[in-house]
Scaffold this motif. Structure first.
Motif, PDB file in Angstrom:
ATOM      1  N   GLU A 142      -4.096   1.865   6.791  1.00  7.29           N
ATOM      2  CA  GLU A 142      -2.781   1.409   6.362  1.00  7.29           C
ATOM      3  C   GLU A 142      -2.415   0.094   7.025  1.00  7.29           C
ATOM      4  O   GLU A 142      -1.922  -0.824   6.370  1.00  7.29           O
ATOM      5  CB  GLU A 142      -1.724   2.474   6.678  1.00  7.29           C
ATOM      6  N   SER A 199       1.235   0.564   2.171  1.00  9.62           N
ATOM      7  CA  SER A 199       1.319   1.877   2.820  1.00  9.62           C
ATOM      8  C   SER A 199       0.494   2.878   2.022  1.00  9.62           C
ATOM      9  O   SER A 199       0.289   2.723   0.820  1.00  9.62           O
ATOM     10  CB  SER A 199       2.773   2.337   2.915  1.00  9.62           C
ATOM     11  N   ARG A 255      -0.461   6.213   0.080  1.00  9.39           N
ATOM     12  CA  ARG A 255       0.250   7.144  -0.793  1.00  9.39           C
ATOM     13  C   ARG A 255       0.182   8.541  -0.171  1.00  9.39           C
ATOM     14  O   ARG A 255      -0.857   8.938   0.358  1.00  9.39           O
ATOM     15  CB  ARG A 255      -0.389   7.181  -2.175  1.00  9.39           C
ATOM     16  N   LYS A 287      -5.541   1.239  -5.623  1.00  3.62           N
ATOM     17  CA  LYS A 287      -4.264   1.572  -6.261  1.00  3.62           C
ATOM     18  C   LYS A 287      -3.992   3.068  -6.200  1.00  3.62           C
ATOM     19  O   LYS A 287      -2.843   3.484  -6.177  1.00  3.62           O
ATOM     20  CB  LYS A 287      -4.228   1.070  -7.709  1.00  3.62           C
ATOM     21  N   ASN A 290       0.282   2.161  -1.821  1.00  9.41           N
ATOM     22  CA  ASN A 290       1.466   1.685  -2.541  1.00  9.41           C
ATOM     23  C   ASN A 290       1.413   0.168  -2.581  1.00  9.41           C
ATOM     24  O   ASN A 290       0.592  -0.474  -1.923  1.00  9.41           O
ATOM     25  CB  ASN A 290       2.741   2.149  -1.828  1.00  9.41           C
ATOM     26  N   ARG A 291       2.350  -0.427  -3.296  1.00  9.49           N
ATOM     27  CA  ARG A 291       2.403  -1.889  -3.426  1.00  9.49           C
ATOM     28  C   ARG A 291       2.537  -2.615  -2.090  1.00  9.49           C
ATOM     29  O   ARG A 291       2.049  -3.715  -1.930  1.00  9.49           O
ATOM     30  CB  ARG A 291       3.566  -2.303  -4.337  1.00  9.49           C
ATOM     31  N   ASP A 292       3.211  -1.992  -1.130  1.00 12.42           N
ATOM     32  CA  ASP A 292       3.430  -2.642   0.169  1.00 12.42           C
ATOM     33  C   ASP A 292       2.274  -2.429   1.141  1.00 12.42           C
ATOM     34  O   ASP A 292       2.313  -2.902   2.270  1.00 12.42           O
ATOM     35  CB  ASP A 292       4.733  -2.166   0.800  1.00 12.42           C
ATOM     36  N   TYR A 334      -0.760  -6.432  -4.915  1.00 14.22           N
ATOM     37  CA  TYR A 334      -1.124  -5.200  -5.611  1.00 14.22           C
ATOM     38  C   TYR A 334      -1.946  -5.482  -6.869  1.00 14.22           C
ATOM     39  O   TYR A 334      -2.816  -4.696  -7.227  1.00 14.22           O
ATOM     40  CB  TYR A 334       0.153  -4.422  -5.965  1.00 14.22           C
ATOM     41  N   ARG A 371      -1.626  -3.260   4.935  1.00 14.71           N
ATOM     42  CA  ARG A 371      -0.312  -3.914   5.073  1.00 14.71           C
ATOM     43  C   ARG A 371      -0.477  -5.366   5.508  1.00 14.71           C
ATOM     44  O   ARG A 371       0.227  -6.247   5.015  1.00 14.71           O
ATOM     45  CB  ARG A 371       0.577  -3.158   6.066  1.00 14.71           C
TER      46      ARG A 371
END
Length: 167
Positions: free
Chosen positions: A100, A77, A79, A69, A73-75, A61, A104
């Motif tokens: 996504e 995925s 938002r 950003k 999300n951090r993983d 991230y 990922r």
């Protein structure tokens, strides 16, 4: 220390000792070699325990762009607010799923490489961050140099950027 020659406690492996004997090294020379490296190992271990090097933690991230950003999300995925916006502007569900999936995978690959490097004592995230900082620091320098090169009528193929690029 070389994992092929040394055990995890810093002692010389028997196979390595046998190989050294086979190449003609004397037992005394092998013992001196093993002892000096064991002492060095013990010194490093002591330093790791008493005065460890800083180990900043960077995640995937930390390397996302500002736009990423806002979208992820951090993983990796997406938002929910970005998904809602993307649907409104007509981005298909399959395109969102692919975005996504790709992000990922990027996060998982970063984590895997980072863990692999950590086993070798290398802080992958820190190395990448240093590279990024260095790249951003030298861009302005390269730009100034190109301006100077253009004033000096240097050949185009020696320029770091296309001279028609607006910089």
């Amino acid at each position: 220390m070389n994992k092929r020659e040394f055990n995890s406690d810093g002692s010389l492996k028997d196979e390595a000792r046998q190989q050294m004997l086979a190449t003609g090294m004397s037992n005394e020379a092998i013992n001196d070699y093993a002892l000096s490296l064991k002492e060095e190992y013990d010194e490093w271990k002591h330093l790791d325990q008493t005065d460890p090097e800083p180990w900043p933690i960077y995640t995937a991230y930390d390397f996302f762009t500002e736009q990423e950003k806002k979208e992820f999300n951090r993983d990796g995925s997406l938002r929910p607010e970005y998904v809602e916006y993307a649907r409104k502007i007509g981005i298909s569900e399959s395109a969102l799923e692919h975005q996504e999936w790709r992000k990922r995978n990027e996060v998982e690959n970063y984590d895997a490489v980072s863990a692999e490097h950590a086993e070798q004592g290398i802080n992958f995230g820190e190395e990448r961050m240093k590279e990024r900082i260095e790249d951003s620091r030298t861009y302005a320098q390269r730009r100034r140099q190109m301006e100077q090169d253009l004033r000096n009528f240097e050949p185009e193929d020696s320029l770091p950027f296309d001279k028609n690029t607006s910089y």
